[in-house]
Design a protein around this motif. Structure first.
Motif, PDB file in Angstrom:
ATOM      1  N   ILE A  26      30.783 -17.671  -4.644  1.00 41.05           N
ATOM      2  CA  ILE A  26      30.461 -16.255  -4.840  1.00 41.05           C
ATOM      3  C   ILE A  26      30.283 -16.059  -6.338  1.00 41.05           C
ATOM      4  CG2 ILE A  26      31.233 -13.872  -4.608  1.00 41.05           C
ATOM      5  CD1 ILE A  26      33.023 -14.783  -2.294  1.00 41.05           C
ATOM      6  N   THR A  27      29.123 -15.523  -6.726  1.00 38.95           N
ATOM      7  CA  THR A  27      28.872 -15.273  -8.145  1.00 38.95           C
ATOM      8  C   THR A  27      28.386 -13.835  -8.331  1.00 38.95           C
ATOM      9  OG1 THR A  27      26.632 -16.167  -7.928  1.00 38.95           O
ATOM     10  CG2 THR A  27      28.316 -17.668  -8.706  1.00 38.95           C
ATOM     11  N   PRO A  28      28.684 -13.231  -9.488  1.00 38.48           N
ATOM     12  CA  PRO A  28      28.210 -11.872  -9.753  1.00 38.48           C
ATOM     13  C   PRO A  28      26.684 -11.824  -9.716  1.00 38.48           C
ATOM     14  CG  PRO A  28      29.848 -12.520 -11.366  1.00 38.48           C
ATOM     15  CD  PRO A  28      29.500 -13.748 -10.579  1.00 38.48           C
ATOM     16  N   TYR A  29      26.153 -10.719  -9.247  1.00 36.69           N
ATOM     17  CA  TYR A  29      24.718 -10.525  -9.123  1.00 36.69           C
ATOM     18  C   TYR A  29      24.379  -9.191  -9.779  1.00 36.69           C
ATOM     19  CZ  TYR A  29      20.165 -11.063  -6.767  1.00 36.69           C
ATOM     20  OH  TYR A  29      18.835 -11.209  -6.487  1.00 36.69           O
ATOM     21  N   ASP A  30      23.370  -8.482  -9.300  1.00 36.78           N
ATOM     22  CA  ASP A  30      23.015  -7.167  -9.837  1.00 36.78           C
ATOM     23  C   ASP A  30      24.159  -6.171  -9.643  1.00 36.78           C
ATOM     24  OD1 ASP A  30      20.511  -8.003 -10.655  1.00 36.78           O
ATOM     25  OD2 ASP A  30      19.530  -7.399  -8.793  1.00 36.78           O
ATOM     26  N   ASN A  31      23.913  -4.927  -9.989  1.00 43.00           N
ATOM     27  CA  ASN A  31      24.909  -3.854  -9.905  1.00 43.00           C
ATOM     28  C   ASN A  31      25.692  -3.886  -8.598  1.00 43.00           C
ATOM     29  OD1 ASN A  31      23.964  -2.951 -12.367  1.00 43.00           O
ATOM     30  ND2 ASN A  31      22.476  -1.571 -11.426  1.00 43.00           N
ATOM     31  N   ASN A  32      27.010  -4.007  -8.712  1.00 41.56           N
ATOM     32  CA  ASN A  32      27.917  -3.975  -7.567  1.00 41.56           C
ATOM     33  C   ASN A  32      27.517  -4.946  -6.459  1.00 41.56           C
ATOM     34  OD1 ASN A  32      29.545  -1.953  -8.709  1.00 41.56           O
ATOM     35  ND2 ASN A  32      28.102  -0.388  -8.029  1.00 41.56           N
ATOM     36  N   SER A  33      26.938  -6.098  -6.830  1.00 42.07           N
ATOM     37  CA  SER A  33      26.505  -7.084  -5.844  1.00 42.07           C
ATOM     38  C   SER A  33      27.036  -8.468  -6.188  1.00 42.07           C
ATOM     39  CB  SER A  33      24.980  -7.167  -5.781  1.00 42.07           C
ATOM     40  OG  SER A  33      24.425  -5.946  -5.381  1.00 42.07           O
ATOM     41  N   SER A  34      27.061  -9.319  -5.194  1.00 43.98           N
ATOM     42  CA  SER A  34      27.445 -10.716  -5.369  1.00 43.98           C
ATOM     43  C   SER A  34      26.454 -11.592  -4.633  1.00 43.98           C
ATOM     44  CB  SER A  34      28.841 -10.978  -4.799  1.00 43.98           C
ATOM     45  OG  SER A  34      29.806 -10.199  -5.451  1.00 43.98           O
ATOM     46  N   GLU A  35      26.165 -12.772  -5.213  1.00 45.97           N
ATOM     47  CA  GLU A  35      25.333 -13.761  -4.537  1.00 45.97           C
ATOM     48  C   GLU A  35      26.278 -14.781  -3.904  1.00 45.97           C
ATOM     49  OE1 GLU A  35      21.247 -15.421  -5.838  1.00 45.97           O
ATOM     50  OE2 GLU A  35      22.788 -16.774  -6.655  1.00 45.97           O
TER      51      GLU A  35
END
Length: 108
Positions: A26-35
């Motif tokens: 799990i990695t940080p993505y755009d606003n309030n999202s995770s990839e």
């Protein structure tokens, strides 16, 4: 995925379907999202054998909006079949593996 599971349930030769999900990253993505990268192990139980398939999904996106409780699936990701084998009940001599691609890039 729901459509896929429903289509399997309509098949008379499948007596049960089991699934197990495991998250690899799990990695940080755009606003309030995770990839998310994850896999789903499917076991299709038949009378005299089980068929086991493992799908690896990459580039899935989960969002967590401020006014929502819990994460929501924004994008299911791209799936690749990494394992597909048939196990005769009580005998695993029929195991075969495959590495075939599957287009499973869907937005939910």
């Amino acid at each position: 995925m729901k459509k896929m599971i429903d289509s399997y349930k309509d098949q008379d030769d499948i007596s049960n379907i089991e699934s197990e999900v495991s998250v690899q990253s799990i990695t940080p993505y755009d606003n309030n999202s995770s990839e998310v990268t994850y896999s789903v192990k499917w076991t299709f139980v038949h009378d005299d054998y089980d068929r086991v398939q493992v799908m690896q999904y990459t580039n899935a996106v989960l969002t967590n909006e401020k006014n929502e409780s819990g994460a929501k699936i924004k994008k299911i990701g791209t799936g690749k079949l990494t394992k597909d084998h048939k196990v005769t009940t009580g005998d695993s001599s029929n195991d075969t593996d495959t590495n075939s691609d599957s287009d499973s890039d869907n937005d939910d």
